[in-house]
Write a protein that holds these residues in place. Structure first.
Motif, PDB file in Angstrom:
ATOM      1  N   ALA A 304     -22.518 -32.716 -20.499  1.00 32.05           N
ATOM      2  CA  ALA A 304     -22.677 -31.316 -20.098  1.00 32.05           C
ATOM      3  C   ALA A 304     -22.150 -30.369 -21.162  1.00 32.05           C
ATOM      4  N   CYS A 305     -22.662 -29.165 -21.120  1.00 26.43           N
ATOM      5  CA  CYS A 305     -22.101 -28.069 -21.908  1.00 26.43           C
ATOM      6  C   CYS A 305     -20.712 -27.793 -21.341  1.00 26.43           C
ATOM      7  N   VAL A 306     -19.731 -27.706 -22.223  1.00 21.78           N
ATOM      8  CA  VAL A 306     -18.357 -27.569 -21.776  1.00 21.78           C
ATOM      9  C   VAL A 306     -18.155 -26.244 -21.044  1.00 21.78           C
ATOM     10  N   LYS A 307     -19.005 -25.266 -21.360  1.00 20.62           N
ATOM     11  CA  LYS A 307     -18.819 -23.954 -20.749  1.00 20.62           C
ATOM     12  C   LYS A 307     -19.585 -23.809 -19.433  1.00 20.62           C
ATOM     13  N   CYS A 308     -20.908 -24.064 -19.476  1.00 20.19           N
ATOM     14  CA  CYS A 308     -21.697 -23.755 -18.281  1.00 20.19           C
ATOM     15  C   CYS A 308     -21.999 -24.989 -17.448  1.00 20.19           C
ATOM     16  N   ARG A 309     -21.615 -26.171 -17.937  1.00 18.57           N
ATOM     17  CA  ARG A 309     -21.755 -27.415 -17.167  1.00 18.57           C
ATOM     18  C   ARG A 309     -23.188 -27.876 -17.005  1.00 18.57           C
ATOM     19  N   THR A 321     -26.077 -25.685 -29.706  1.00 19.45           N
ATOM     20  CA  THR A 321     -26.340 -24.406 -29.047  1.00 19.45           C
ATOM     21  C   THR A 321     -26.914 -24.689 -27.670  1.00 19.45           C
ATOM     22  N   CYS A 322     -26.165 -24.335 -26.662  1.00 22.52           N
ATOM     23  CA  CYS A 322     -26.579 -24.615 -25.291  1.00 22.52           C
ATOM     24  C   CYS A 322     -27.767 -23.734 -24.931  1.00 22.52           C
ATOM     25  N   ASN A 323     -28.805 -24.331 -24.344  1.00 24.37           N
ATOM     26  CA  ASN A 323     -30.004 -23.571 -23.978  1.00 24.37           C
ATOM     27  C   ASN A 323     -29.785 -22.702 -22.754  1.00 24.37           C
TER      28      ASN A 323
END
Ligand SMILES: [Zn+2]
Length: 489
Positions: A304-309, A321-323
């Motif tokens: 997962a993206c560490v920020k938005c999961r 770069t998280c989409n």
């Protein structure tokens, strides 16, 4: 000669009147949905206890708006008195005074400017739970700000909104997170950030109670926040804060609200639902049930993206770069698995995420990932055995079905074991030892926080079914064609 009347005696279309009023509320400038008209609303009261709405439009806002301050007293003469059409009535007010650039508005300086707000009864923080996730009910509170977080931009579709979180507390010492959105960030948020060391006192009206790492508060479009109001109770609270400086500093340091017990918001008024009666139309439901997942073949984690999961195909530890949040973030495993919840009426499957999932599982997401990568099963036999003798109280919310309506998904918002003080204490210890994770989860965004005017921020919990299938596809390619769950025989 001044014809001084009380609010109740001032009728629509009347002229030749004056009134002494106190500004009880001053709302942010808003614009109407269908036209470019801007307006700003107020609530005035008089010493008889009557209330009336004040409203300014367009240019009058710049001219007159800055003259009126919350909790100050004014003489107002000959505003345009109108009945409010029913669909525009708020706060139970039926009459409005339209204040234009011609209206006489004079501040009254009084001896002992300390005002008592007759209509304001702040709620006890211990009672907040009963209002959680209610669409119609809001709460009024008074609290001291002890900590402020950075402003977080949230992009969804082309809409951008901002949220800023503050830690607030009152004499009850139940630290609670307050989220300010958009206009509130620009105004009160800025003021609070500049002054948070001085323990500003807030009076907030019409806040939403949301479930966010426990119980949290959030602004709505029609909320009102007054910083350091000239109110006697607010001054007492500020004095209390300076007497308890040390404890409040400790709150900032320890961030104990990350360990807030879920029991706190399982209030006495909370009704339990039988599992066969759990409806996807209910925002949240509480059930009492057993947990089992021995028969569900699953992975227990996803990258997962560490920020938005949100799910990513990025490799472990890679920066990409998280989409979804459009930021450079690191890919980290996040714990997630399905559990069958069973009571005497039925069984329902729900997913559990993050720290709560790790606590229940007894393994972290990283540990689960390492087992998976070594092609070993997690050693769960003991846990499965223990679960057979335990009952849990669970708060459920429906997941999204927008991509695949084949079956309704549910997410476990919170759970705790019934009658198990020791387990709860162990959970707290477990969480306390995992400070960095706790901090991250503090900054997670949930849709519950979004004010109705903006698009929902990304949801951390709900993986669309499509994602879920690809998650499981590494276990069984046939999952792609049969959206049924794979179970051990
Ligand atoms: Zn992201």
């Amino acid at each position: 000669m001044v014809n001084l009347l009380s609010i109740a005696d001032i009728k629509p279309k009347m002229r030749g009147w004056s009134a002494h009023v106190t500004v009880q509320e001053k709302m942010h400038i808003a614009s109407s949905q269908k036209s470019p008209t801007r307006y700003q609303k107020f609530v005035f009261s008089d010493n008889q206890g009557s209330r009336v709405e004040g409203i300014m439009f367009n240019a009058a806002i710049e001219k007159m708006g800055s003259k009126l301050h919350t909790f100050k007293k004014y003489l107002i003469s000959n505003a345009d008195v109108k009945e409010i059409e029913e669909q525009y009535q708020t706060n139970g007010l039926t009459i409005q005074w339209v204040i234009s650039a011609k209206t006489v508005v004079e501040e009254l300086s009084e001896q002992g400017s300390c005002v008592l707000t007759n209509e304001f009864t702040p709620i006890s923080f211990k009672d907040l739970a009963s209002y959680a996730d209610s669409k119609s009910q809001t709460v009024d509170i008074m609290a001291v700000v002890v900590d402020s977080m950075p402003v977080i931009p949230i992009k969804r579709d082309s809409q951008e909104s901002f949220v800023q979180r503050f830690l607030i507390v009152n004499e009850e010492m139940v630290p609670t997170v307050l989220s300010l959105w958009n206009t509130f960030v620009e105004n009160e948020g800025k003021l609070l950030t500049d002054h948070h060391n001085k323990h500003p006192v807030l009076i907030c009206r019409r806040l939403k109670v949301v479930t966010y790492n426990g119980i949290a508060l959030s602004t709505r479009n029609d909320s009102v926040i007054v910083v350091d109001p000239p109110v006697r109770d607010a001054r007492s609270l500020k004095n209390w804060a300076s007497r308890n400086e040390k404890e409040l500093l400790a709150l900032c340091r320890d961030k104990p609200y990350n360990n807030q017990s879920p029991k706190m918001f399982y209030g006495p008024r909370q009704k339990l639902t039988e599992i066969r009666d759990v409806l996807p139309t209910e925002k949240v439901s509480w059930v009492k049930c057993m947990f089992s997942f021995e028969h569900i073949l699953q992975k227990y984690w996803y990258m997962a993206c560490v920020k938005c999961r949100r799910l990513t195909s990025a490799d472990y530890g890679c920066t990409y770069t998280c989409n979804h949040c459009n930021e450079k973030q690191s890919a980290q495993p996040r714990c997630r698995f399905d559990i069958d919840l069973t009571d005497h009426s039925d069984t329902i499957t729900a997913s559990i995420f993050g720290e709560q999932a790790e606590t229940l599982l007894g393994f972290t997401a990283s540990q689960a990932m390492h087992y998976f990568n070594r092609n070993e099963d997690l050693p769960l036999a003991k846990l499965h055995e223990e679960l057979k003798n335990k009952m849990f109280i669970v708060q459920l919310k429906p997941g999204s079905t927008k991509n695949d309506g084949s079956y309704q998904r549910y997410t476990i918002v919170y759970y705790f074991e019934e009658n198990a003080e020791t387990t709860s204490a162990e959970n707290q210890l477990h969480r306390g030892s995992n400070a960095s994770t706790a901090n991250e989860s503090y900054l997670q965004i949930t849709t519950d926080q979004a004010p109705s005017c903006v698009a929902s921020p990304p949801d951390k919990e709900e993986l669309p079914s499509r994602t879920r299938r690809s998650l499981l596809s590494s276990l069984d390619e046939s999952e792609e064609t049969t959206p049924k769950r794979q179970r051990k025989k």
